[in-house]
Design an enzyme around this catalytic site. Structure first.
Site, PDB file in Angstrom:
ATOM      1  N   LYS A 102      42.879  -2.931  60.436  1.00  0.00           N
ATOM      2  CA  LYS A 102      42.173  -3.264  59.182  1.00  0.00           C
ATOM      3  C   LYS A 102      41.827  -4.747  59.057  1.00  0.00           C
ATOM      4  O   LYS A 102      40.830  -5.103  58.448  1.00  0.00           O
ATOM      5  CB  LYS A 102      43.028  -2.854  57.985  1.00  0.00           C
TER       6      LYS A 102
ATOM      7  N   ASP B 272      40.041   0.795  49.683  1.00  0.00           N
ATOM      8  CA  ASP B 272      41.443   1.023  49.282  1.00  0.00           C
ATOM      9  C   ASP B 272      41.690   0.514  47.857  1.00  0.00           C
ATOM     10  O   ASP B 272      42.297   1.218  47.037  1.00  0.00           O
ATOM     11  CB  ASP B 272      42.407   0.286  50.232  1.00  0.00           C
TER      12      ASP B 272
HETATM   13  P1  NAP Z   1      52.637  -3.434  55.664  1.00  0.00           P
HETATM   14  O1  NAP Z   1      51.452  -4.269  56.023  1.00  0.00           O
HETATM   15  O2  NAP Z   1      53.745  -3.207  56.645  1.00  0.00           O
HETATM   16  O3  NAP Z   1      53.239  -4.092  54.338  1.00  0.00           O
HETATM   17  C1  NAP Z   1      54.392  -3.662  53.697  1.00  0.00           C
HETATM   18  C2  NAP Z   1      55.095  -4.898  53.112  1.00  0.00           C
HETATM   19  O4  NAP Z   1      56.203  -4.452  52.339  1.00  0.00           O
HETATM   20  C3  NAP Z   1      55.630  -5.843  54.183  1.00  0.00           C
HETATM   21  O5  NAP Z   1      55.326  -7.171  53.809  1.00  0.00           O
HETATM   22  C4  NAP Z   1      57.134  -5.576  54.134  1.00  0.00           C
HETATM   23  O6  NAP Z   1      57.901  -6.707  54.519  1.00  0.00           O
HETATM   24  C5  NAP Z   1      57.324  -5.293  52.655  1.00  0.00           C
HETATM   25  N1  NAP Z   1      58.572  -4.613  52.337  1.00  0.00           N
HETATM   26  C6  NAP Z   1      59.358  -3.857  53.108  1.00  0.00           C
HETATM   27  N2  NAP Z   1      60.420  -3.405  52.406  1.00  0.00           N
HETATM   28  C7  NAP Z   1      60.304  -3.866  51.145  1.00  0.00           C
HETATM   29  C8  NAP Z   1      61.079  -3.734  49.956  1.00  0.00           C
HETATM   30  N3  NAP Z   1      62.206  -3.027  49.912  1.00  0.00           N
HETATM   31  N4  NAP Z   1      60.647  -4.356  48.836  1.00  0.00           N
HETATM   32  C9  NAP Z   1      59.516  -5.072  48.857  1.00  0.00           C
HETATM   33  N5  NAP Z   1      58.739  -5.258  49.957  1.00  0.00           N
HETATM   34  C10 NAP Z   1      59.118  -4.650  51.085  1.00  0.00           C
HETATM   35  O7  NAP Z   1      52.173  -1.974  55.211  1.00  0.00           O
HETATM   36  P2  NAP Z   1      50.830  -1.585  54.416  1.00  0.00           P
HETATM   37  O8  NAP Z   1      49.744  -1.303  55.375  1.00  0.00           O
HETATM   38  O9  NAP Z   1      50.605  -2.594  53.354  1.00  0.00           O
HETATM   39  O10 NAP Z   1      51.256  -0.175  53.791  1.00  0.00           O
HETATM   40  C11 NAP Z   1      52.300  -0.083  52.828  1.00  0.00           C
HETATM   41  C12 NAP Z   1      52.438   1.357  52.358  1.00  0.00           C
HETATM   42  O11 NAP Z   1      51.275   1.759  51.653  1.00  0.00           O
HETATM   43  C13 NAP Z   1      52.624   2.371  53.490  1.00  0.00           C
HETATM   44  O12 NAP Z   1      53.572   3.308  53.095  1.00  0.00           O
HETATM   45  C14 NAP Z   1      51.260   3.016  53.593  1.00  0.00           C
HETATM   46  O13 NAP Z   1      51.312   4.336  54.085  1.00  0.00           O
HETATM   47  C15 NAP Z   1      50.825   3.002  52.140  1.00  0.00           C
HETATM   48  N6  NAP Z   1      49.365   3.070  51.977  1.00  0.00           N
HETATM   49  C16 NAP Z   1      48.859   4.129  51.272  1.00  0.00           C
HETATM   50  C17 NAP Z   1      47.499   4.226  51.074  1.00  0.00           C
HETATM   51  C18 NAP Z   1      46.958   5.376  50.288  1.00  0.00           C
HETATM   52  O14 NAP Z   1      45.751   5.608  50.324  1.00  0.00           O
HETATM   53  N7  NAP Z   1      47.785   6.091  49.554  1.00  0.00           N
HETATM   54  C19 NAP Z   1      46.629   3.249  51.587  1.00  0.00           C
HETATM   55  C20 NAP Z   1      47.168   2.186  52.306  1.00  0.00           C
HETATM   56  C21 NAP Z   1      48.553   2.110  52.496  1.00  0.00           C
HETATM   57  P3  NAP Z   1      58.267  -6.904  56.084  1.00  0.00           P
HETATM   58  O15 NAP Z   1      56.976  -7.118  56.808  1.00  0.00           O
HETATM   59  O16 NAP Z   1      59.148  -8.084  56.074  1.00  0.00           O
HETATM   60  O17 NAP Z   1      58.956  -5.628  56.495  1.00  0.00           O
END
Ligand code: NAP
Length: 271
Positions: A63, A99
Site C-alpha cells: 500500500k 480505506d
Molecule cells: P500495521 O501497519 O501492522 O499497524 C498496526 C499498528 O498497531 C502497528 O503500529 C502496531 O505496532 C500497533 N499495535 C500493535 N499492538 C497494539 C496495541 N495493543 N495497542 C495499540 N497499538 C498496537 O497494520 P495495518 O495495516 O494498519 O492493519 C491493522 C488492522 O486493521 C489489521 O487487523 C487489518 O486487518 C485491519 N484492516 C481492516 C480493514 C478493513 O477494511 N476492515 C482495512 C485495513 C486494515 P507495532 O508495529 O509496534 O507492532
C-alpha cells in the site's frame, strides 16, 4: 480484468465480493487475486499495464511502496500516505485510497454515527490507523487521540493530524464517543487477545469499532457488548471501501447489499 495485488493473499474475500457485484450488474469484468512478492512489485505493475488491467486493489505489503511507481496519486491518498485502489486510465496508473472514506461510510451507514464534533481514541498507528485518523480529522472530529505500543509512531501520527497522544487511556476512553481498534490484536488465530489492557473499562455511550473482520466478533467487541457499548466489526469498512473501488473501476454505483452478502458468505466459508 481487475484484481488485487498483495502477499500473502490466501485470506482475501475481495474477489468474491467484486465478482458478485459484476455479475449482479451484468458487467464483463473479472476480479482475480494476484500474489506479488515485494521485490517483484515494479515488474508486476508493468505486466498489469501490458495486459490492460482496468484497475486493481492493493493490500499488505504494497500500500505504501506502490506510490512511487504510479503516474498520479489523489490528494487524499497522498495525505494518508497509502494507496489501496489503482485505476488504469489508458496506460496512466492513478492511485486512490478508499480505506479512509470506506471507514467513514461504514461509521455513518452501519453504525449511524456522525464523527463531526466527536471525541475519538484510535488504537494502532500503522497504515489503517493513519487512514482512520486522517479521515476522522477531515470529517470534523473534535479530538483524536492515538495509542500505539510503539509510542514514536503514535506521536508522529498525532502531530500529522493535529491530534494528541493518549496519556491516560482509561480517562480518555471514559470521555470518548468512539474507540477504534486499528491494531491487528485479536485477529485470527489470536482470537483471545485484546488490544486493551485488562483493567480498562468501557462505557454504554461508547461506539467500539474494530477494523478486524475475522473473527466477526473479536475479544474487544465481546468486551464492548458486555459493557453495553455499541460494537461494530470491520466487515462494513471492507465492503464499503470495496464499493468505492468498484465505482472507480467501472464507473457504476456498487450494489452494496450484494457485496455485503458475498463478503459474509466468503467469510463464513473460510471459517
Ligand atoms: P500495521 O501497519 O501492522 O499497524 C498496526 C499498528 O498497531 C502497528 O503500529 C502496531 O505496532 C500497533 N499495535 C500493535 N499492538 C497494539 C496495541 N495493543 N495497542 C495499540 N497499538 C498496537 O497494520 P495495518 O495495516 O494498519 O492493519 C491493522 C488492522 O486493521 C489489521 O487487523 C487489518 O486487518 C485491519 N484492516 C481492516 C480493514 C478493513 O477494511 N476492515 C482495512 C485495513 C486494515 P507495532 O508495529 O509496534 O507492532
Amino acid at each position: 480484468m481487475v484484481g488485487i495485488i498483495g502477499c500473502p493473499l490466501g485470506h482475501s474475500i475481495s474477489p468474491a465480493m467484486h465478482n458478485a457485484a459484476f455479475k449482479e450488474l451484468d458487467l464483463d469484468f473479472e476480479y482475480v487475486p494476484l500474489e506479488v512478492d515485494p521485490e517483484d512489485l515494479g515488474e508486476a505493475l508493468k505486466g498489469l499495464r501490458a495486459m490492460h488491467f482496468a484497475g486493481f486493489n492493493v493490500t499488505i505489503p504494497h500500500k505504501e511502496t506502490i506510490v512511487p511507481y504510479l503516474d498520479e496519486v489523489t490528494q487524499l491518498a497522498r495525505r494518508i500516505g497509502a494507496v489501496n485502489t489503482v485505476l488504469n486510465q489508458e496506460g496512466k496508473l492513478v492511485g486512490y485510497n478508499t480505506d479512509g472514506p470506506g471507514f467513514i461510510d461504514s461509521l455513518k451507514e452501519d453504525a449511524g454515527f456522525n464523527p463531526k464534533g466527536k471525541k475519538c481514541v484510535i488504537l494502532g498507528a500503522g497504515g489503517a490507523g493513519r487512514a482512520v485518523a486522517v479521515s476522522l480529522s477531515q470529517n470534523g472530529s473534535e479530538l483524536i487521540s492515538i495509542y500505539d505500543i510503539f509510542s514514536e509512531k503514535a506521536e508522529k501520527l498525532a502531530e500529522y493530524i493535529n491530534g494528541a497522544v493518549v496519556k491516560d487511556l482509561q480517562k480518555e476512553i471514559a470521555a470518548a464517543n468512539l474507540l477504534v481498534n486499528a491494531s491487528p490484536i485479536g485477529m485470527q488465530p489470536n482470537i483471545d487477545d485484546s488490544p486493551l489492557p485488562e483493567n480498562i473499562k468501557l462505557h454504554q455511550k461508547l461506539l467500539v469499532y474494530d477494523l478486524i473482520y475475522n473473527p466477526p466478533e473479536t475479544k474487544l467487541l465481546h468486551l464492548a457488548k458486555k459493557a453495553q457499548a455499541k460494537a461494530i466489526s470491520g466487515l462494513g469498512m471492507l465492503v464499503r471501501q470495496g464499493a468505492l473501488a468498484f465505482t472507480i473501476f467501472c464507473g457504476k454505483t456498487a450494489p452494496v447489499e450484494i457485496m455485503w452478502q458475498a463478503a459474509r458468505e466468503a467469510l463464513s466459508a473460510e471459517a
